[in-house]
Write a protein that holds these residues in place. Structure first.
Motif, mmCIF file in Angstrom:
data_model
loop_
_atom_site.group_PDB
_atom_site.id
_atom_site.type_symbol
_atom_site.label_atom_id
_atom_site.label_comp_id
_atom_site.label_asym_id
_atom_site.label_seq_id
_atom_site.Cartn_x
_atom_site.Cartn_y
_atom_site.Cartn_z
ATOM 1 N N SER A 1 -19.515 14.053 -5.869
ATOM 2 C CA SER A 1 -19.532 12.765 -4.932
ATOM 3 C C SER A 1 -18.233 12.754 -4.439
ATOM 4 N N VAL A 2 -17.981 12.827 -2.956
ATOM 5 C CA VAL A 2 -16.390 12.541 -2.476
ATOM 6 C C VAL A 2 -16.689 11.726 -1.814
ATOM 7 N N MET A 3 -15.930 9.796 -1.829
ATOM 8 C CA MET A 3 -15.868 9.624 -0.727
ATOM 9 C C MET A 3 -14.826 10.243 0.480
ATOM 10 N N LYS A 4 -14.030 10.186 0.143
ATOM 11 C CA LYS A 4 -12.615 11.114 1.106
ATOM 12 C C LYS A 4 -13.639 12.131 1.599
ATOM 13 N N ALA A 5 -14.132 12.911 1.390
ATOM 14 C CA ALA A 5 -14.747 14.063 1.920
ATOM 15 C C ALA A 5 -15.779 13.802 3.143
ATOM 16 N N MET A 6 -16.368 12.080 2.236
ATOM 17 C CA MET A 6 -17.929 12.074 3.573
ATOM 18 C C MET A 6 -17.109 10.599 4.299
ATOM 19 N N ASN A 7 -15.657 10.628 4.506
ATOM 20 C CA ASN A 7 -14.818 10.137 5.568
ATOM 21 C C ASN A 7 -14.791 8.720 5.268
ATOM 22 N N GLN A 8 -15.381 7.715 4.023
ATOM 23 C CA GLN A 8 -15.310 6.366 3.781
ATOM 24 C C GLN A 8 -14.149 5.576 2.859
ATOM 25 N N HIS A 9 -14.292 4.666 3.863
ATOM 26 C CA HIS A 9 -12.865 3.688 3.918
ATOM 27 C C HIS A 9 -13.037 2.703 3.381
ATOM 28 N N HIS A 10 -14.760 2.476 2.723
ATOM 29 C CA HIS A 10 -14.864 1.452 1.784
ATOM 30 C C HIS A 10 -15.885 1.932 0.472
ATOM 31 N N ILE A 11 -15.103 0.946 -0.159
ATOM 32 C CA ILE A 11 -15.991 2.096 -1.467
ATOM 33 C C ILE A 11 -16.885 1.130 -1.688
ATOM 34 N N PRO A 12 -18.280 1.545 -1.496
ATOM 35 C CA PRO A 12 -19.724 1.396 -1.663
ATOM 36 C C PRO A 12 -19.844 0.232 -2.256
ATOM 37 N N GLU A 13 -20.900 -1.020 -1.932
ATOM 38 C CA GLU A 13 -20.823 -2.278 -2.807
ATOM 39 C C GLU A 13 -21.748 -1.533 -4.184
ATOM 40 N N LEU B 1 0.465 -0.977 -0.472
ATOM 41 C CA LEU B 1 0.149 -0.025 0.250
ATOM 42 C C LEU B 1 0.931 1.290 -0.514
ATOM 43 N N VAL B 2 0.786 2.327 -0.997
ATOM 44 C CA VAL B 2 1.539 3.230 -1.046
ATOM 45 C C VAL B 2 0.779 4.625 -1.586
ATOM 46 N N THR B 3 -0.888 5.418 -1.442
ATOM 47 C CA THR B 3 -1.687 6.158 -1.463
ATOM 48 C C THR B 3 -1.716 7.003 0.305
ATOM 49 N N HIS B 4 -1.982 7.941 -0.185
ATOM 50 C CA HIS B 4 -2.067 8.842 0.719
ATOM 51 C C HIS B 4 -3.500 8.268 1.233
ATOM 52 N N LEU B 5 -3.925 6.926 0.893
ATOM 53 C CA LEU B 5 -5.964 6.506 0.987
ATOM 54 C C LEU B 5 -5.797 5.676 1.714
ATOM 55 N N LEU B 6 -5.095 4.754 2.827
ATOM 56 C CA LEU B 6 -4.610 3.634 2.449
ATOM 57 C C LEU B 6 -5.997 2.719 3.137
ATOM 58 N N GLN B 7 -6.300 3.338 3.816
ATOM 59 C CA GLN B 7 -7.945 2.233 4.143
ATOM 60 C C GLN B 7 -8.516 1.595 2.657
ATOM 61 N N LEU B 8 -8.841 2.747 1.961
ATOM 62 C CA LEU B 8 -9.549 2.730 0.632
ATOM 63 C C LEU B 8 -8.612 2.034 -0.414
ATOM 64 N N GLU B 9 -7.273 2.157 -0.064
ATOM 65 C CA GLU B 9 -6.425 1.123 -1.158
ATOM 66 C C GLU B 9 -6.898 0.171 -0.512
ATOM 67 N N LYS B 10 -6.643 -0.645 0.835
ATOM 68 C CA LYS B 10 -6.610 -1.937 1.290
ATOM 69 C C LYS B 10 -7.840 -2.463 0.828
ATOM 70 N N HIS B 11 -8.779 -1.994 0.625
ATOM 71 C CA HIS B 11 -10.194 -2.428 0.992
ATOM 72 C C HIS B 11 -10.354 -2.588 -1.149
ATOM 73 N N ALA B 12 -9.392 -1.341 -1.940
ATOM 74 C CA ALA B 12 -9.401 -1.864 -3.159
ATOM 75 C C ALA B 12 -8.942 -3.388 -3.581
ATOM 76 N N ALA B 13 -7.765 -3.357 -2.420
ATOM 77 C CA ALA B 13 -6.631 -4.523 -2.489
ATOM 78 C C ALA B 13 -7.499 -5.662 -2.100
ATOM 79 N N GLU B 14 -8.580 -5.585 -1.925
ATOM 80 C CA GLU B 14 -9.117 -6.535 -1.059
ATOM 81 C C GLU B 14 -10.138 -7.353 -2.266
ATOM 82 N N VAL B 15 -10.679 -6.579 -2.981
ATOM 83 C CA VAL B 15 -12.003 -6.607 -3.665
ATOM 84 C C VAL B 15 -12.106 -7.060 -4.816
ATOM 85 N N TYR B 16 -10.946 -5.795 -5.669
ATOM 86 C CA TYR B 16 -10.231 -6.146 -7.048
ATOM 87 C C TYR B 16 -9.440 -6.841 -7.657
#
Length: 538
Positions: free
Chosen positions: A427-439, A365-380
């Motif tokens: 609509s921005v996930m980061k600004a809404m403090n979302q750590h997971h990509i919505p299904e 994980l290397v981006t500034h949004l680690l939680q979001l990046e981690k979820h993407a790695a788990e899903v995709y």
């Protein structure tokens, strides 16, 4: 008790013994089988430097062969039937016959049921070929089954006959050691192709399809026959393709259980557009406007339609480029089908490699949004994750300049850092403090669980027997190549490997249901039994 009048095995005869062989020694000698006598004269002629051919064959009233005779290939003269023609438009082949009288004959001794040498003429009317010309003597040029298997294996992956021949020469050490010419090899391959398509190209293709169906119960194919009996249209899909379509909606109708594809990409052919509108009226309605509204084309036309990166013709051209690695225009229909199978196998192997890497490798994980990046790695999947991560990295260049909260949703206005005054409202996930990509934003086709391959019929992975034989041949060749490398490093290793290979070859040949030698001996045995019965009856 051993009969010393029998000629010893050809394999045991030294070249020096054959070269100095006198007629007085061989006359009266006996062979158990005709094949023994033939192999003897074949080896003799090779050592002496001439090519042999069959001559006289005599049978008795019951059809049993009683006399066999072989001669030098330069025996006799060419028939003057064509030589004297004045209306001939083709050039005659050069003369090879020189009335040579060298010969070898055996007669059947009915009492012993053995073959006795009754004629052995060693003199020739011409010069004999030197040892370095032996590979050009016709009767000694033979494409071995082992070479043929290797050729077919290499040809199936696109190697030319000339390239395969170069490899055989490299393995054998010289052209003479190969034992045949490139023309012999090509003739043998042509004969196999001719035999494989002895009925017709179309019949062979249908037979190939039928065999595929027997090996893969979910294999599907349909074809139409024109008035002249030729194939008009052909469509096929194997179980893996049908499975892919079930999950991704990519290939047609009856084969795909009546489900129309959502979209069809064509090159603008009017007939294609008409056929699509008739057969699949719900697919891609804007095809009808392709010519009259081409200038109006924009991304809005593609709303709610997924193309997976397929844009106009450049993608289809890349597909053509890929298929060109496996296809060429001289292929027969059944050959075309087998090459397409090889192309599909290549693609599916790449897919399996991606699946393997997705399961067994985890990205750093290397981006500034680690939680979001981690979820993407788990899903995709690996490749999709790479695209998503690039988008996350790009987000770092964006800054929010305004937002509007209307209770039901929040609309943010942002722009790229230090780049003009252009803004976007999203609509921005980061600004809404979302750590997971919505299904709702995750496309199933890009996920690790896009399809459940466990539901596939196990028969879909079964290959035809000849493909399995080629696979086994390739695996064994690889192992033998490694052994040959180490054995060639020393004289002792070379000698030991030579002996071991000969013994193992004989052993493996014995495992076959019926070797050519066994069949020949059975034929001779049945003939001997037949003669024996005739004697008793008489």
């Amino acid at each position: 008790m051993f009969d010393y009048n029998l000629v010893q095995s050809t394999d045991d005869l030294l070249d020096s013994e054959l070269v100095s062989l006198q007629a007085t020694y061989i006359i009266g000698k006996e062979f158990i089988f005709v094949t023994n006598a033939k192999e003897f004269y074949k080896k003799y002629s090779y050592c002496m430097g001439f090519s042999m051919r069959k001559d006289r064959v005599s049978r008795d009233t019951h059809g049993l062969i009683t006399i066999r005779r072989w001669v030098c290939s330069k025996e006799g003269y060419r028939s003057k039937k064509n030589v004297d023609r004045t209306d001939r438009v083709w050039e005659l082949r050069r003369q090879t016959r020189e009335a040579c009288w060298a010969s070898f004959r055996i007669n059947l001794d009915r009492d012993k049921m053995l073959w006795v040498v009754t004629e052995f003429v060693t003199e020739h009317s011409h010069m004999l070929s030197p040892g370095n010309h032996s590979q050009f003597l016709r009767s000694h040029r033979n494409v071995k089954d082992s070479d043929l298997a290797q050729v077919q294996s290499l040809r199936s992956i696109g190697m030319k006959t000339s390239q395969v021949m170069d490899q055989l020469v490299d393995q054998a050490g010289s052209y003479a050691a190969v034992g045949h010419t490139e023309k012999d090899l090509q003739n043998r391959l042509d004969a196999i192709r001719k035999f494989a398509s002895h009925n017709s190209d179309a019949d062979s293709l249908i037979s190939y399809m039928t065999t595929k169906l027997e090996m893969d119960q979910r294999f599907f194919f349909r074809y139409t026959i024109l008035e002249d009996g030729s194939i008009g249209n052909l469509f096929w899909s194997d179980s893996m393709s049908r499975c892919d379509y079930r999950y991704f909606g990519d290939t047609f109708l009856e084969a795909m259980h009546g489900k129309c594809p959502i979209s069809v990409v064509t090159d603008g052919d009017r007939a294609m557009g008409k056929a699509i509108s008739l057969v699949m009226p719900s697919t891609n309605e804007w095809v009808k406007m392709m010519y009259c509204q081409l200038k109006l084309w924009a991304e809005t036309f593609l709303q709610n339609t997924f193309f997976g990166g397929l844009w106009r013709t450049q993608r289809s051209e890349s597909i053509n480029s890929f298929l060109n690695r496996f296809l060429h225009r001289r292929l027969k229909l059944y050959e075309f089908m087998s090459h397409i199978d090889r192309a599909m196998s290549h693609l599916r192997n790449n897919e399996m490699k991606d699946d393997f890497d997705t399961i067994n490798e985890h990205p750093v994980l290397v981006t500034h949004l680690l939680q979001l990046e981690k979820h993407a790695a788990e899903v995709y999947t690996r490749n999709t994750f790479a695209w998503v991560r690039d988008e996350i990295k790009l987000e770092a260049k964006l800054s929010i300049v305004n937002y509007v909260d209307d209770m039901d949703s929040v609309m943010y206005t942002f722009k790229k850092f230090a780049v003009g005054d252009k803004t976007w409202n999203v609509s921005v996930m980061k600004a809404m403090n979302q750590h997971h990509i919505p299904e709702t934003l995750i496309m199933q086709r890009w996920t690790k669980n896009a399809k459940d391959v466990s539901k596939l019929d196990s028969s879909s992975t079964v290959t035809t027997p000849n493909i399995m034989q080629l696979a086994r041949y390739g695996a064994l060749s690889s192992k033998c190549s490694k052994m040959s490398y180490f054995a060639s490093m020393s004289t002792e290793g070379y000698t030991e490997a030579n002996v071991a290979i000969d013994k193992l070859t004989i052993q493996m040949k014995g495992l076959l249901p019926s070797s050519s030698t066994a069949r020949e001996e059975n034929v001779h045995q049945s003939k001997r039994n037949r003669v024996f019965k005739l004697k008793i009856q008489s």
